[in-house]
Enzyme design. Structure first.
Site, PDB file in Angstrom:
ATOM      1  N   HIS A   1      39.817  60.559 -17.381  1.00 37.56           N
ATOM      2  CA  HIS A   1      39.180  61.793 -16.598  1.00 37.56           C
ATOM      3  C   HIS A   1      37.815  61.220 -16.372  1.00 37.56           C
ATOM      4  O   HIS A   1      36.841  61.249 -16.926  1.00 37.56           O
ATOM      5  CB  HIS A   1      39.142  62.878 -17.300  1.00 37.56           C
ATOM      6  CG  HIS A   1      38.318  64.026 -16.615  1.00 37.56           C
ATOM      7  ND1 HIS A   1      38.807  65.454 -17.214  1.00 37.56           N
ATOM      8  CD2 HIS A   1      37.455  64.224 -15.750  1.00 37.56           C
ATOM      9  CE1 HIS A   1      38.036  66.386 -16.167  1.00 37.56           C
ATOM     10  NE2 HIS A   1      37.262  65.567 -15.631  1.00 37.56           N
TER      11      HIS A   1
ATOM     12  N   HIS B   1      35.161  60.455 -12.639  1.00 36.23           N
ATOM     13  CA  HIS B   1      34.865  60.653 -11.032  1.00 36.23           C
ATOM     14  C   HIS B   1      34.099  59.370 -10.780  1.00 36.23           C
ATOM     15  O   HIS B   1      33.020  59.422 -11.182  1.00 36.23           O
ATOM     16  CB  HIS B   1      33.959  62.060 -10.880  1.00 36.23           C
ATOM     17  CG  HIS B   1      34.949  63.182 -11.279  1.00 36.23           C
ATOM     18  ND1 HIS B   1      35.754  63.922 -10.047  1.00 36.23           N
ATOM     19  CD2 HIS B   1      35.109  63.931 -12.279  1.00 36.23           C
ATOM     20  CE1 HIS B   1      36.239  64.813 -10.989  1.00 36.23           C
ATOM     21  NE2 HIS B   1      35.856  64.757 -12.082  1.00 36.23           N
TER      22      HIS B   1
ATOM     23  N   HIS C   1      41.810  70.199 -12.796  1.00 34.42           N
ATOM     24  CA  HIS C   1      40.803  70.656 -13.573  1.00 34.42           C
ATOM     25  C   HIS C   1      40.898  72.156 -13.660  1.00 34.42           C
ATOM     26  O   HIS C   1      41.099  72.849 -12.914  1.00 34.42           O
ATOM     27  CB  HIS C   1      39.119  70.642 -12.852  1.00 34.42           C
ATOM     28  CG  HIS C   1      38.887  69.036 -12.898  1.00 34.42           C
ATOM     29  ND1 HIS C   1      39.681  67.990 -12.351  1.00 34.42           N
ATOM     30  CD2 HIS C   1      37.508  68.532 -13.252  1.00 34.42           C
ATOM     31  CE1 HIS C   1      38.947  66.911 -12.380  1.00 34.42           C
ATOM     32  NE2 HIS C   1      37.717  67.181 -12.913  1.00 34.42           N
TER      33      HIS C   1
ATOM     34  N   GLU D   1      37.522  74.958 -17.692  1.00 30.08           N
ATOM     35  CA  GLU D   1      36.032  74.371 -18.162  1.00 30.08           C
ATOM     36  C   GLU D   1      35.023  75.497 -18.045  1.00 30.08           C
ATOM     37  O   GLU D   1      34.796  76.231 -18.957  1.00 30.08           O
ATOM     38  CB  GLU D   1      35.716  73.228 -17.051  1.00 30.08           C
ATOM     39  CG  GLU D   1      34.485  72.531 -17.509  1.00 30.08           C
ATOM     40  CD  GLU D   1      33.907  71.669 -16.610  1.00 30.08           C
ATOM     41  OE1 GLU D   1      33.013  70.735 -16.879  1.00 30.08           O
ATOM     42  OE2 GLU D   1      34.430  71.835 -15.388  1.00 30.08           O
TER      43      GLU D   1
ATOM     44  N   ASP E   1      33.870  61.838 -17.717  1.00 30.68           N
ATOM     45  CA  ASP E   1      33.718  62.653 -16.694  1.00 30.68           C
ATOM     46  C   ASP E   1      32.869  61.912 -15.734  1.00 30.68           C
ATOM     47  O   ASP E   1      33.389  61.221 -14.677  1.00 30.68           O
ATOM     48  CB  ASP E   1      33.287  64.129 -17.181  1.00 30.68           C
ATOM     49  CG  ASP E   1      33.660  65.273 -16.009  1.00 30.68           C
ATOM     50  OD1 ASP E   1      34.153  64.850 -14.923  1.00 30.68           O
ATOM     51  OD2 ASP E   1      33.010  66.330 -16.443  1.00 30.68           O
ATOM     52  N   ASP E   2      31.502  62.136 -15.661  1.00 28.97           N
ATOM     53  CA  ASP E   2      30.466  61.669 -14.941  1.00 28.97           C
ATOM     54  C   ASP E   2      29.580  60.675 -15.837  1.00 28.97           C
ATOM     55  O   ASP E   2      28.373  61.180 -15.848  1.00 28.97           O
ATOM     56  CB  ASP E   2      29.787  62.818 -14.014  1.00 28.97           C
ATOM     57  CG  ASP E   2      30.753  63.467 -12.984  1.00 28.97           C
ATOM     58  OD1 ASP E   2      31.250  62.983 -11.988  1.00 28.97           O
ATOM     59  OD2 ASP E   2      31.030  64.540 -13.608  1.00 28.97           O
TER      60      ASP E   2
END
Length: 336
Positions: free
Chosen positions: A14, A16, A194, A197, A275-276
């Site tokens: 996961h 991006h 997703h 969350e 994630d990021d």
């Protein structure tokens, strides 16, 4: 830093790709493509990466997409992230990519695929890192845009690992895209979404029932629904949890509040991810460090989540066997 975590073979599911853009690359690509940014110096950019709320994060993320204007730009971004993977002993990674943002600006969709694909080819050759990309439907843009994207995706399914559903969750359950996901399933393409969350457990149920997902991205709100907990215990649908992201976006106020250990103890199929990572200041190693330091997660838990990630990945059977073997060898050498 824990030497055990630093040296442990890892898998990420996961992430991006635009969220891996470090401040230096943001400035570099902005200068290359003559994109005006609201920053004058590297120090100002680094300060912007310390965002205070979701709005500032979104603004920063959008600025990152604006400086990417070619396949070469995507190649540079992908190679930089995969080089970080090599430094962190990540064996396999699966990255989300946003195609709609670029086509809406008149840029060709192929540039996203060509750039990321070339980056992974280099990583496979130079660092033996496997993986690939997962393009996503941007849920808050609506069903019509997703249908347009699906027409393009259908022509390139051999280049993808799966199809994802991402972006603003509340108000956009997977049920809105049920017809499109039915077509994706008919082609045998895996789906990830997703869910759970910012949205409630109902969004996870929708992803399961309406999209028939192979994985849930995030999934932390599953603990709010005992029936869902029981279902996830039984089915072992993987959950790609992103602890530092959850703190940065104020899903939890402090890492000590994170539910990842509770999820593990309940027998859910948890994996850990970044994630990021550039925006949240934490790649996979740092996420592992954080949950070990603050959440009661131990080295055995980290090994377990990595084995979970190998099984949950879209790697082939032989590659999965190889990765399990590498992790088993590491465990035999480092666990008393």
């Amino acid at each position: 830093m824990s030497e055990f975590i630093k040296n442990m073979p890892k898998v990420e599911l996961h992430m991006h790709i635009e969220g891996s853009m470090m401040p230096e690359m943001l400035l570099q690509l902005a200068e290359k493509n003559q994109v005006k940014l609201p920053y004058q110096t590297l120090e100002e950019v680094k300060s912007a990466y310390e965002f205070k709320d979701l709005t500032e994060f979104v603004d920063l993320y959008i600025q990152g997409t604006e400086v990417i204007q070619s396949a070469d730009d995507f190649y540079e971004l992908t190679v930089a992230y995969l080089n970080k993977c090599q430094e962190q002993n990540i064996m396999h990674t699966e990255v989300f990519c946003d195609i709609r943002t670029y086509t809406d600006r008149g840029l060709p969709a192929e540039m996203v695929l060509d750039g990321i694909e070339s980056g992974f080819k280099k990583a496979a050759k130079d660092w033996q890192i496997s993986g690939g990309m997962i393009p996503t439907f941007i849920r808050h843009l609506g069903v019509e845009k997703a249908a347009e994207d699906w027409l393009f995706y259908q022509q390139h399914t051999q280049r993808f690992l799966a199809i994802g559903l991402a972006a603003i969750e509340v108000g956009y359950p997977a049920s809105l895209f049920k017809e499109i996901f039915s077509e994706v399933n008919e082609l045998g393409m895996p789906i990830v979404a997703h869910a759970g969350e910012e949205g409630s457990a109902e969004y996870i149920w929708s992803a399961i029932k309406d999209a028939k997902v192979s994985r849930i991205d995030h999934g932390i709100r599953s603990l709010d629904d005992p029936e869902l907990i029981a279902y996830l215990q039984q089915t072992q649908i993987p959950l790609t949890v992103c602890p530092c992201s959850n703190i940065s976006l104020h899903v939890f106020d402090h890492m000590q509040q994170h539910v990842i250990k509770k999820m593990l103890d309940l027998g859910l199929n948890v994996t850990i991810n970044s994630d990021d990572p550039a925006h949240f200041g934490a790649y996979l190693t740092e996420n592992m460090m954080a949950v070990k330091q603050h959440c009661g997660v131990n080295d055995d838990d980290l090994l377990r989540m990595t084995h979970n990630a190998i099984d949950a990945s879209f790697a082939g059977a032989e590659r999965k066997h190889n990765m399990h073997h590498i992790l088993d060898q590491f465990e035999a050498q480092h666990v008393q």
